[in-house]
Structures are given as structure tokens and as C-alpha cells.
Design an enzyme around this catalytic site. Structure first.
Site, PDB file in Angstrom:
ATOM      1  CG  ASP A  17       4.023  -2.940  -1.672  1.00 19.77           C
ATOM      2  OD1 ASP A  17       4.369  -4.049  -2.052  1.00 19.77           O
ATOM      3  OD2 ASP A  17       3.075  -2.091  -2.120  1.00 19.77           O
ATOM      4  CE  LYS A 111       2.603  -4.732  -4.508  1.00 21.12           C
ATOM      5  NZ  LYS A 111       2.090  -3.347  -4.657  1.00 21.12           N
ATOM      6  CB  CYS A 153      -0.439  -1.962  -1.285  1.00 22.41           C
ATOM      7  SG  CYS A 153       0.171  -0.731  -2.762  1.00 22.41           S
TER       8      CYS A 153
END
Length: 201
Positions: A17, A111, A153
Site C-alpha cells: 500500500d 484489495k 496493513c
């Protein structure tokens, strides 16, 4: 994943990310995010043969709903379960940070499409495959994890990587978190779970 004793070891890098909305100036920007982007690019440039495969994940949320309660559309976010709108598919905030060189990335994973998702294992590749299927297909035995955010994450992705039966290293100089205390706790949790928390060099 069940390993055979003589199985050839194959190493993958997970880039978690590293997106505009998670770096400085973004909707959920964390301090040090841009430096992580540049640091990952530098690592891959210096050691182009280190990784057999490189995966990069992105939050890729729907823009017309609350993504399963992930977006706080009707009130203030609690920054634990609910968050401001971020990384909406097709917007600049969802794109990779410009300091991240994505040319070495072989597999892009999206995602959070309509639901909360923290771990890269909750995403799918551009080809529609689950990450677990792709790792098995490629024979990945070892995973290095870098990216954003350490306490969310990165934590979830590294934990799932361990649970998949693979050896995991978290590159402590190439992660950035929301808060110092929770990020330190995340790294400690991963170390206790069996990950090697170490620097990239």
C-alpha cells in the site's frame, strides 16, 4: 503451504500500500511514507536480482458506498474500524506514490473492493487470482515485507504470510506506521509470531 525439506527457496518482496493517500499530504498520510517509497525503489535498484518475484498491493475501494463500514460516511471516523474516504479506485489517491518505481513489480494486487481489507492476502491479482494461489504456483517459500502502514496493513499482511507457512522478514527501515507506539507493538507482535524483524541491508 507444505514444504518439502529439499524444496528450492524462492524469495518474494511484498510492497504494501505505498499509495498517495497513505503518504504525506494524502487522506490518511503517515509520516515517512514518501521515504519508504524511495527506499524500496533504491533497494530494488541496488539489488535487482535479490527477489524472485515482487508483489505490490493497493487499497482499491469503491467510491459509491461505505465499503462494508470501512468508510465513515455518516459521522466522524474512529480511526480503528472506520476511516475517512481514501484510495478510491481510479483516483489519484489510489495510485502508487511517484517515488515508488513499479517497473520491478511483477504482480499488482488490489484489495478492499467493497469491503474492509488490510492484508494483501485479501486481495486479488490483476489476473483475478488469489494471492495464495499465485504464491503456491510460483513456489514462493520466503517473503520480505515493506510498506505502509506498519500497525495495520503491514501487520496483517506479514501475519497472514506467517500463517501461510512461509518464512517472513519485515524490513524495519522500509515501513512507516500511523503511530509510533502501535507500530512498535506491531513489530514486536510479528517477532513473537516468528517473523524476522530486520533492516533491508
Amino acid at each position: 503451504m507444505t514444504e518439502k525439506p529439499d524444496q528450492e527457496r524462492r524469495l518474494a518482496l511484498f510492497i504494501i500500500d505505498v499509495q498517495n493517500d497513505f503518504t504525506e499530504g494524502g487522506a490518511l498520510g503517515v509520516a515517512g511514507g514518501a521515504a519508504v517509497a524511495a527506499g524500496i525503489s533504491e533497494l530494488l535498484a541496488r539489488h535487482p536480482e535479490r527477489y524472485d518475484e515482487v508483489f505490490a498491493s493497493r487499497d482499491w475501494h469503491d467510491g459509491d458506498n461505505d465499503n462494508g463500514g470501512h468508510f465513515a460516511l455518516g459521522g466522524e471516523p474512529d480511526f480503528i474500524v472506520t476511516w475517512p474516504r481514501h484510495c478510491v479506485a481510479g483516483t489519484p489517491g489510489a495510485e502508487y506514490h511517484p517515488d515508488l518505481d513499479t517497473r520491478p513489480v511483477g504482480w499488482h494486487v488490489r484489495k478492499g473492493q467493497g469491503r474492509p481489507a488490510y492484508s494483501i492476502f485479501e486481495g486479488i491479482t490483476d489476473g483475478g487470482e488469489s494471492l495464495g494461489e499465485k504464491l503456491d504456483e510460483l513456489g514462493i517459500t520466503d517473503i520480505d515485507v515493506a510498506g505502509i502502514a506498519t500497525d495495520y496493513c503491514v501487520l496483517a499482511s506479514a501475519r497472514d504470510a506467517l500463517e501461510s507457512g512461509r518464512r517472513v522478514r519485515v524490513l524495519s527501515d522500509l515501513v512507516a506506521g500511523v503511530a509510533e507506539e502501535s507500530s512498535a507493538a506491531a513489530l514486536a507482535t510479528l517477532s513473537l509470531a516468528g517473523a524476522d524483524v530486520t533492516r533491508s541491508e
